[in-house]
Design an enzyme around this catalytic site. Structure first.
Site, PDB file in Angstrom:
ATOM      1  N   GLU A  94     -10.038 -14.582   9.007  1.00  0.00           N
ATOM      2  CA  GLU A  94     -10.182 -15.788   8.406  1.00  0.00           C
ATOM      3  C   GLU A  94      -9.138 -16.339   9.271  1.00  0.00           C
ATOM      4  O   GLU A  94     -10.015 -18.117   9.135  1.00  0.00           O
ATOM      5  CB  GLU A  94      -9.675 -16.458   7.135  1.00  0.00           C
ATOM      6  CG  GLU A  94      -9.391 -16.230   6.890  1.00  0.00           C
ATOM      7  CD  GLU A  94      -7.637 -14.371   6.600  1.00  0.00           C
ATOM      8  OE1 GLU A  94      -7.229 -14.530   6.395  1.00  0.00           O
ATOM      9  OE2 GLU A  94      -8.033 -14.007   7.080  1.00  0.00           O
ATOM     10  N   CYS A 130      -5.451  -7.026   4.883  1.00  0.00           N
ATOM     11  CA  CYS A 130      -4.441  -6.892   4.630  1.00  0.00           C
ATOM     12  C   CYS A 130      -4.181  -6.722   3.703  1.00  0.00           C
ATOM     13  O   CYS A 130      -4.289  -5.618   3.138  1.00  0.00           O
ATOM     14  CB  CYS A 130      -3.456  -8.446   4.610  1.00  0.00           C
ATOM     15  SG  CYS A 130      -1.818  -8.347   4.941  1.00  0.00           S
ATOM     16  N   ARG A 158       2.627  -0.393   2.638  1.00  0.00           N
ATOM     17  CA  ARG A 158       2.409  -1.801   2.837  1.00  0.00           C
ATOM     18  C   ARG A 158       3.965  -2.355   3.871  1.00  0.00           C
ATOM     19  O   ARG A 158       4.973  -1.681   3.577  1.00  0.00           O
ATOM     20  CB  ARG A 158       2.890  -1.977   0.722  1.00  0.00           C
ATOM     21  CG  ARG A 158       3.257  -3.491   1.161  1.00  0.00           C
ATOM     22  CD  ARG A 158       2.951  -3.515  -0.965  1.00  0.00           C
ATOM     23  NE  ARG A 158       3.271  -4.391  -0.791  1.00  0.00           N
ATOM     24  CZ  ARG A 158       4.489  -4.592  -1.195  1.00  0.00           C
ATOM     25  NH1 ARG A 158       5.846  -4.451  -1.848  1.00  0.00           N
ATOM     26  NH2 ARG A 158       5.177  -5.902  -1.942  1.00  0.00           N
ATOM     27  N   HIS A 197      -6.027 -11.061   9.650  1.00  0.00           N
ATOM     28  CA  HIS A 197      -6.770 -11.901   8.915  1.00  0.00           C
ATOM     29  C   HIS A 197      -7.278 -12.825  10.347  1.00  0.00           C
ATOM     30  O   HIS A 197      -7.165 -13.452  10.339  1.00  0.00           O
ATOM     31  CB  HIS A 197      -5.983 -12.926   9.036  1.00  0.00           C
ATOM     32  CG  HIS A 197      -4.885 -12.678   7.513  1.00  0.00           C
ATOM     33  ND1 HIS A 197      -4.747 -12.717   6.118  1.00  0.00           N
ATOM     34  CD2 HIS A 197      -2.724 -11.771   7.923  1.00  0.00           C
ATOM     35  CE1 HIS A 197      -3.458 -12.398   5.801  1.00  0.00           C
ATOM     36  NE2 HIS A 197      -3.027 -11.824   6.614  1.00  0.00           N
ATOM     37  N   ILE A 209      -0.277 -10.796   9.402  1.00  0.00           N
ATOM     38  CA  ILE A 209       1.434 -11.340   8.686  1.00  0.00           C
ATOM     39  C   ILE A 209       2.031 -10.520   7.789  1.00  0.00           C
ATOM     40  O   ILE A 209       0.895 -10.249   6.421  1.00  0.00           O
ATOM     41  CB  ILE A 209       0.931 -12.759   8.251  1.00  0.00           C
ATOM     42  CG1 ILE A 209       0.604 -13.512   8.908  1.00  0.00           C
ATOM     43  CG2 ILE A 209       2.209 -13.243   6.989  1.00  0.00           C
ATOM     44  CD1 ILE A 209      -0.079 -15.082   8.563  1.00  0.00           C
ATOM     45  N   ARG A 210       3.060  -9.999   7.754  1.00  0.00           N
ATOM     46  CA  ARG A 210       3.627  -8.696   7.030  1.00  0.00           C
ATOM     47  C   ARG A 210       2.249  -7.863   6.505  1.00  0.00           C
ATOM     48  O   ARG A 210       1.763  -7.867   5.404  1.00  0.00           O
ATOM     49  CB  ARG A 210       4.207  -9.015   5.413  1.00  0.00           C
ATOM     50  CG  ARG A 210       5.482 -10.487   5.751  1.00  0.00           C
ATOM     51  CD  ARG A 210       6.090 -10.487   4.558  1.00  0.00           C
ATOM     52  NE  ARG A 210       6.281  -9.950   3.399  1.00  0.00           N
ATOM     53  CZ  ARG A 210       6.588  -9.971   2.193  1.00  0.00           C
ATOM     54  NH1 ARG A 210       6.944 -11.408   1.252  1.00  0.00           N
ATOM     55  NH2 ARG A 210       6.983  -9.262   1.571  1.00  0.00           N
ATOM     56  N   GLY A 215      -2.717 -11.886   1.144  1.00  0.00           N
ATOM     57  CA  GLY A 215      -2.023 -12.727  -0.384  1.00  0.00           C
ATOM     58  C   GLY A 215      -0.834 -11.646  -0.180  1.00  0.00           C
ATOM     59  O   GLY A 215      -0.140 -10.844   0.463  1.00  0.00           O
ATOM     60  N   GLU A 216      -0.106 -11.198  -1.680  1.00  0.00           N
ATOM     61  CA  GLU A 216       1.000 -10.518  -2.028  1.00  0.00           C
ATOM     62  C   GLU A 216       0.035  -9.440  -3.103  1.00  0.00           C
ATOM     63  O   GLU A 216      -0.746  -9.346  -4.178  1.00  0.00           O
ATOM     64  CB  GLU A 216       1.906 -11.514  -3.097  1.00  0.00           C
ATOM     65  CG  GLU A 216       3.822 -10.398  -2.374  1.00  0.00           C
ATOM     66  CD  GLU A 216       3.629  -9.549  -3.933  1.00  0.00           C
ATOM     67  OE1 GLU A 216       3.701  -8.272  -2.417  1.00  0.00           O
ATOM     68  OE2 GLU A 216       2.886  -9.493  -4.733  1.00  0.00           O
ATOM     69  N   SER A 217      -0.206  -7.784  -2.642  1.00  0.00           N
ATOM     70  CA  SER A 217      -0.891  -7.045  -3.109  1.00  0.00           C
ATOM     71  C   SER A 217       0.024  -6.410  -4.503  1.00  0.00           C
ATOM     72  O   SER A 217      -1.197  -6.674  -5.260  1.00  0.00           O
ATOM     73  CB  SER A 217      -0.825  -5.675  -1.862  1.00  0.00           C
ATOM     74  OG  SER A 217       0.563  -5.319  -2.210  1.00  0.00           O
TER      75      SER A 217
END
Length: 205
Positions: free
Chosen positions: A184, A83, A112, A182, A141-142, A51-53
């Site tokens: 998953e 992530c 990050r 990721h 992803i990022r 997600g966005e940490s």
């Protein structure tokens, strides 16, 4: 809650919640969403998804989960972070907001968005220590990478080639597992199987 079918929470404030729930269920766990402290108290282990940490850290504080989650992790709750989850579990985070929280659950320094922006997302095959079989397809992803590994941390995987060759992207310290990628998203359940086995050992039946 049992050793054979542990109850594993997936932090459900943001990110790939459904995908992790499906993966954990496939591996013989009972997966539940965790959004409040009462739900956290009922689990044998916790997954912190991508997600966005910085957003996730603010939401943890807003819903009253930040301190209870820190406390349970300090008491030995098994945890897996992918992530953004790796960032939140780290003891030190580079290139983040000064007001962002992290959970100090594993002795690593992460950077990050180390691999760049969303358009620089990529996939590669990784050899992951302790996981048998062919290389694991890893989706970044990022993603962060690990810049410092503490004395008690085992490196499980590094990037095999390219500009980021040698960068650490999967680690374990005791009951805490973390990856930059990721699992998953690929259908390969081996990393989730490893985590479920860690929870079974820690649940005590």
């Amino acid at each position: 809650m049992s050793r054979e079918q542990p109850t594993i929470g997936v932090l459900a404030l943001q990110g790939d919640v459904r995908e992790h729930v499906a993966a954990l269920n496939d591996c013989g766990a009972t997966a539940v969403a965790v959004r409040r402290p009462s739900e956290l108290h009922a689990v044998d282990g916790i997954v912190i998804p991508g997600g966005e940490s910085t957003t996730m850290s603010r939401l943890l504080e807003l819903v009253g989960l930040l301190d209870p989650l820190r406390a349970r992790l300090a008491q030995g709750l098994p945890a897996y972070g992918s992530c953004a989850g790796m960032i939140l579990l780290a003891s030190d985070v580079l290139d983040t907001r000064p007001d962002a929280h992290h959970l100090d659950a594993i002795d690593i320094t992460v950077r990050r968005n180390a691999f760049g922006r969303q358009v620089q997302s990529f996939e590669t095959d990784l050899d992951v220590r302790t996981i048998n079989g062919p290389p694991m397809r890893a989706v970044f992803i990022r993603a962060p990478w690990v810049e410092r590994v503490g004395a008690g941390v085992e490196v499980l995987a590094t990037v095999p080639d390219g500009p980021a060759a040698g960068r650490v992207v999967a680690v374990r310290q005791g009951a805490v597992l973390a990856s930059s990628f990721h699992p998953e998203m690929t259908g390969d359940r081996r990393l989730h199987e490893l985590f479920v086995s860690m929870v079974r050992v820690g649940s005590g039946g």
